[in-house]
Design a protein around this motif. Structure first.
Motif, PDB file in Angstrom:
ATOM      1  N   ALA A   1       0.661  -1.157   0.111  1.00 40.10           N
ATOM      2  CA  ALA A   1      -0.081  -0.014   0.104  1.00 40.10           C
ATOM      3  C   ALA A   1       0.988   1.100  -0.085  1.00 40.10           C
ATOM      4  N   ARG A   2       1.850   1.324   0.694  1.00 40.05           N
ATOM      5  CA  ARG A   2       2.827   2.272   0.929  1.00 40.05           C
ATOM      6  C   ARG A   2       3.527   2.778  -0.503  1.00 40.05           C
ATOM      7  N   GLY A   3       3.892   1.836  -1.499  1.00 39.63           N
ATOM      8  CA  GLY A   3       4.394   1.893  -2.404  1.00 39.63           C
ATOM      9  C   GLY A   3       3.491   2.689  -3.580  1.00 39.63           C
ATOM     10  N   TRP A   4       2.218   1.970  -3.597  1.00 38.61           N
ATOM     11  CA  TRP A   4       1.298   2.411  -4.536  1.00 38.61           C
ATOM     12  C   TRP A   4       1.035   3.777  -4.105  1.00 38.61           C
ATOM     13  N   LEU A   5       0.880   4.355  -2.882  1.00 39.76           N
ATOM     14  CA  LEU A   5       0.300   5.557  -2.471  1.00 39.76           C
ATOM     15  C   LEU A   5       1.499   6.673  -3.013  1.00 39.76           C
ATOM     16  N   LEU A   6       2.732   6.148  -2.702  1.00 38.30           N
ATOM     17  CA  LEU A   6       3.877   6.817  -3.056  1.00 38.30           C
ATOM     18  C   LEU A   6       3.984   7.176  -4.569  1.00 38.30           C
ATOM     19  N   ASP A   7       3.618   6.377  -5.386  1.00 36.53           N
ATOM     20  CA  ASP A   7       3.377   6.380  -6.803  1.00 36.53           C
ATOM     21  C   ASP A   7       2.424   7.286  -7.310  1.00 36.53           C
TER      22      ASP A   7
END
Length: 404
Positions: free
Chosen positions: A205-211
């Motif tokens: 989830a963190r990676g998706w949000l930062l993208d």
């Protein structure tokens, strides 16, 4: 301005400033909004008729109907919409806001934002990724998978990561503006601030949000709506509580006229288009995101967002000057949003429709641009305006004795 109006506006600003938006959880739209099977929400004022629905919104509505299993083909979904078998409801009437086409379906998961300082709550949609998304009218296999991921993966991950008692949103927004976000078209700082606050969030989830930093906008939109809703029903107040567009018209609401819309034709944005696209491809402005301008951010805070000005190929001196002009349309400064770049005036609070009319100054909106075919998707970012005619009609009604 009469003494009654000045006192009413002072009270409106006091109520807006007192709201403490807090992200407290997630729930499906049917339970959250009372959205029934066969009903869909959409951005902006209600449409005069189905003939006024532009392609990006109609395609998004049809895609949502397919996703809910109410139709077998896009043509069948559009037929059902045209016949009224699928009922359309304005997001504002439902108690929520959503970007671009803004379509909301009963089974999708929404974020709940409550006022930690008193009564009131609203809901936010979870923003999709990419240029080809339902909010721009695109519905295909990738879109469907993305919508399912938001509901079944991201929402539970966010719910698990929320701190006990929920996540206060004003500190997130305050840090975002201090980092150069306008909190409409640029949300990089807001997303970093959100990530720090959700330190238990899992890696996926963190990676998706930062993208996808624009995802942070939806929570800010709901926070702005919650605050502005607190001013509704104050007789004689000319403070703006809503600005929204449906791709056909732009509409506003005032504290002193409650839920009544005052509209004028939506305009085609100017801006920075992605390669191969231009203004001739652009859909007239749409979406609930202009709630940010009503709250004092977005285009009303152009003077705090130099990176956004560069992205839109706008000279900084011009962006700063127009931001200061927009700030002058507000009756007060926000006590919690005070980036150094906005001194000495600060960020505006309490957009006054009377000032808009008196100065004949349309309200600047930082916006995303959808292709008018409703199939290509997102084609650029730019500037639209809420026409003065909306504000003039609202003030005429207020002067005529319109009651909340």
């Amino acid at each position: 301005m009469s003494g009654d109006t000045e006192a009413a506006n002072d009270e409106a600003v006091r109520r807006i400033a007192a709201v403490e938006p807090c992200l407290t959880g997630f729930e499906p739209a049917d339970a959250a909004l009372g959205l029934l099977a066969g009903e869909l929400g959409h951005a902006g004022p209600p449409f005069a008729s189905v003939d006024h629905i532009p392609p990006p919104v109609l395609n998004a509505l049809a895609g949502a109907a397919l996703h809910e299993g109410w139709a077998c083909t896009p043509a069948d979904a559009k037929r059902r919409i045209a016949k009224g078998e699928i009922r359309l409801r304005s997001n504002y009437a439902l108690g929520t806001v959503s970007p671009m086409a803004g379509v909301i379906r009963p089974s999708q998961v929404l974020a709940r934002i409550e006022n930690a300082a008193g009564p009131g709550h609203v809901h936010a949609t979870l923003a999709e990724a990419g240029r080809r998304a339902l909010r721009f009218g695109v519905y295909d296999t990738n879109t469907a998978e993305g919508l399912a991921w938001l509901d079944h993966v991201l929402a539970p991950a966010l719910a698990q990561a929320l701190p006990p008692g929920g996540l206060p949103l004003l500190p997130i927004i305050a840090e975002a503006v201090s980092l150069g976000d306008d909190v409409h078209q640029r949300n990089v700082g807001g997303m970093y601030s959100l990530m720090r606050a959700l330190d238990r969030l899992d890696a996926e989830a963190r990676g998706w949000l930062l993208d996808n930093p624009q995802h942070a906008l939806n929570y800010a939109m709901a926070a702005a709506k919650l605050a502005l809703d607190a001013a509704r029903g104050i007789a004689a107040s000319s403070i703006v509580t809503a600005i929204s567009r449906n791709g056909d018209v732009c509409g506003i609401q005032l504290a002193g006229t409650s839920a009544r819309w005052f509209t004028a034709p939506a305009i085609i944005p100017e801006g920075a288009f992605f390669p191969t696209y231009g203004r001739e491809n652009a859909q007239a402005d749409l979406g609930d995101r202009a709630i940010m301008e009503a709250y004092g951010l977005g285009g009303a805070a152009a003077h705090i967002a130099p990176e956004l000005a560069r992205t839109m190929t706008l000279e900084w001196s011009e962006a700063a000057a127009v931001g200061h002009r927009m700030r002058d349309l507000f009756v007060a400064s926000h006590p919690r949003l005070r980036p150094a770049s906005a001194e000495p005036q600060g960020i505006g609070l309490g957009l006054d429709a009377r000032k808009v009319v008196a100065r004949n100054e349309p309200v600047r909106i930082h916006t995303g641009i959808s292709h008018r075919d409703g199939a290509t998707g997102w084609i650029g970012i730019g500037v639209a305006f809420a026409p003065v005619a909306c504000f003039a009609a609202a003030i005429a009604a207020l002067n005529a004795g319109a009651r909340p």
